[in-house]
Enzyme design. Sequence first.
Site, mmCIF file in Angstrom:
data_model
loop_
_atom_site.group_PDB
_atom_site.id
_atom_site.type_symbol
_atom_site.label_atom_id
_atom_site.label_comp_id
_atom_site.label_asym_id
_atom_site.label_seq_id
_atom_site.Cartn_x
_atom_site.Cartn_y
_atom_site.Cartn_z
ATOM 1 N N ASN A 160 -3.521 -10.550 -1.124
ATOM 2 C CA ASN A 160 -3.465 -9.343 -1.961
ATOM 3 C C ASN A 160 -2.615 -9.490 -3.217
ATOM 4 O OD1 ASN A 160 -1.316 -9.499 -0.088
ATOM 5 N ND2 ASN A 160 -0.924 -7.307 -0.236
ATOM 6 N N GLY A 235 1.750 -11.301 5.968
ATOM 7 C CA GLY A 235 0.399 -11.060 6.427
ATOM 8 C C GLY A 235 0.379 -10.011 7.517
ATOM 9 N N SER A 236 -0.599 -10.076 8.378
ATOM 10 C CA SER A 236 -0.780 -9.044 9.396
ATOM 11 C C SER A 236 0.212 -9.206 10.543
ATOM 12 C CB SER A 236 -2.202 -9.091 9.948
ATOM 13 O OG SER A 236 -2.368 -10.208 10.799
ATOM 14 N N THR A 237 0.470 -8.095 11.223
ATOM 15 C CA THR A 237 1.370 -8.124 12.372
ATOM 16 C C THR A 237 0.800 -8.985 13.485
ATOM 17 O OG1 THR A 237 2.297 -5.968 11.817
ATOM 18 C CG2 THR A 237 2.498 -6.679 14.109
ATOM 19 N N GLU A 257 7.072 -10.814 6.740
ATOM 20 C CA GLU A 257 6.784 -9.516 6.138
ATOM 21 C C GLU A 257 5.373 -9.157 6.569
ATOM 22 O OE1 GLU A 257 5.774 -7.231 2.045
ATOM 23 O OE2 GLU A 257 6.812 -9.158 1.849
ATOM 24 N N CYS A 291 0.839 -3.872 1.439
ATOM 25 C CA CYS A 291 1.442 -3.583 2.737
ATOM 26 C C CYS A 291 2.438 -2.434 2.664
ATOM 27 C CB CYS A 291 2.107 -4.833 3.302
ATOM 28 S SG CYS A 291 3.226 -5.653 2.167
ATOM 29 N N GLU A 464 13.133 -10.529 1.522
ATOM 30 C CA GLU A 464 12.812 -11.228 0.289
ATOM 31 C C GLU A 464 13.390 -10.431 -0.869
ATOM 32 O OE1 GLU A 464 8.514 -11.732 0.417
ATOM 33 O OE2 GLU A 464 8.784 -13.719 1.293
#
Length: 483
Positions: A160, A235-237, A257, A291, A464
């Site tokens: 993204n 990315g995704s959980t 993250e 996100c 971050e």
Amino acid sequence: MHVGARPAVAPGRLFIGGRWEPAAAEAVRELVDPATGQMAATVAEAGACDAGRAAAVALKAFEEGPWPRMSPRERGRILMRAAELLRQHAEEFALLESFNVGKPITLTRRVDIPMAIETFEYYGNLAAGIEGAVRTPAAPSLAYTRREPIGVIAAITPFNFPLVLSSKKIAAALSAGNTVVHKPAAETPLTALRLAEVLQEAGLPDGAYNVVTGDAEAGQALVCDPRIAKVAFTGSTVVGKRIVALGAETLTRVTLELGGKSANLVFADADLDAAVPTAVKAFTFNTGQFCMAGSRLLVERPVYEEVLERLSAACAQIKVGDPLSAETMVGPLAGPAHQAKVISFLERARREGIDVTSAKCPDGPGFYVAPAVLTGVEQQSVYVQEEIFGPVLTVQPFDTEDEAVRMANGTPYGLAAGLQTRDVSRAHRVAARLDAGTVWVNTWAAMDISMPIGGYKQSGYGRENGPEGLDEYLQTKSVIVAL
């Protein structure tokens, strides 16, 4: 049709040890232009052996090469030079990123490329401040600490915000003296490949930054490789949990993250002339592929109906279309599978009798989904609890501040949150109660490289940005010398 010309994209190679090389199996992947659905470029498809080769080269560069042995100031100067080269090629990178992801060109010019430049500048400047501390122990001795790099970093980044999210990891890791193997998202590797050229031109030694393009096979190989000292993942959980499990075998350090389902609270005393445009921006920014998107709007009941009316009017004015058009506010989603996923959520909502109000979507090819507002949703519904990752907003009323906080915190995620109010006391009080790594007051998506970002709960751990982001790539050694 696109407005304007596509950027020139040469067939890709892997970047390993300062050289461009084909994948071992000579496999390639065809990339698709999200705005047209047509094949746009060809890149190398790395396998597990390619990832292992890159890890070996990066480890040799860490153990024997000059990068970790340079003074922090020297490393900082090279990162600053990289920032200046990015600035010189800003328009090229803006076009490449727009083409890569389907982002509106106005967004890549105004947000993505400037943020990447600022990130390299920030960590270039911060490098000079990497230093330990002298302590005074009880016994007669000289005691001090050293802050040292960790080793080889596997940076695994999503589709993204390819350049922005990659830069946060790469610049901080390099600033600390680590070497990096970067595995960008399979769908959006183009700016990572171009960044490799920029870093090489800036003076980064061979092997300090390596790029392997490919799918989950290459990423998993990096996570499981004992030569990797740390994995930095966005990315995704679901994938984040898998990385933690795989990394446990080698006790690899991990920062994550992950997903978000961020709530935006509008209190009755809010300035609705500002709050409603903020709410629209919060869920449509980057076509909702964010996100930290404000995908849940919680509205105090006295102004609920008015907010809905204003939302409907504002969404009707959203220009969805060609990313290279200056008028476009929302571009396509990044790929066909993601488009199908978002559409399936909306179709399910309609079947369940949920009120779905959509903006106008362009006719023709491309992976477009018009921004949509869902009302009449229950707190435990999938639309409130699951990350859709598209321009979809749920709207729910609340009656009290306590209820608003319970609803806002009532998902597994905790990446971001926001509130709109004129009451300064309420702003601080509610911000303190929200389970989120970032809280915005009377704004949304206000980002600064000096301010750390990261998750609570299943939105991950680690930070971050800011000095906290640099700390994630350093380890501390204590030295005690008897006197």
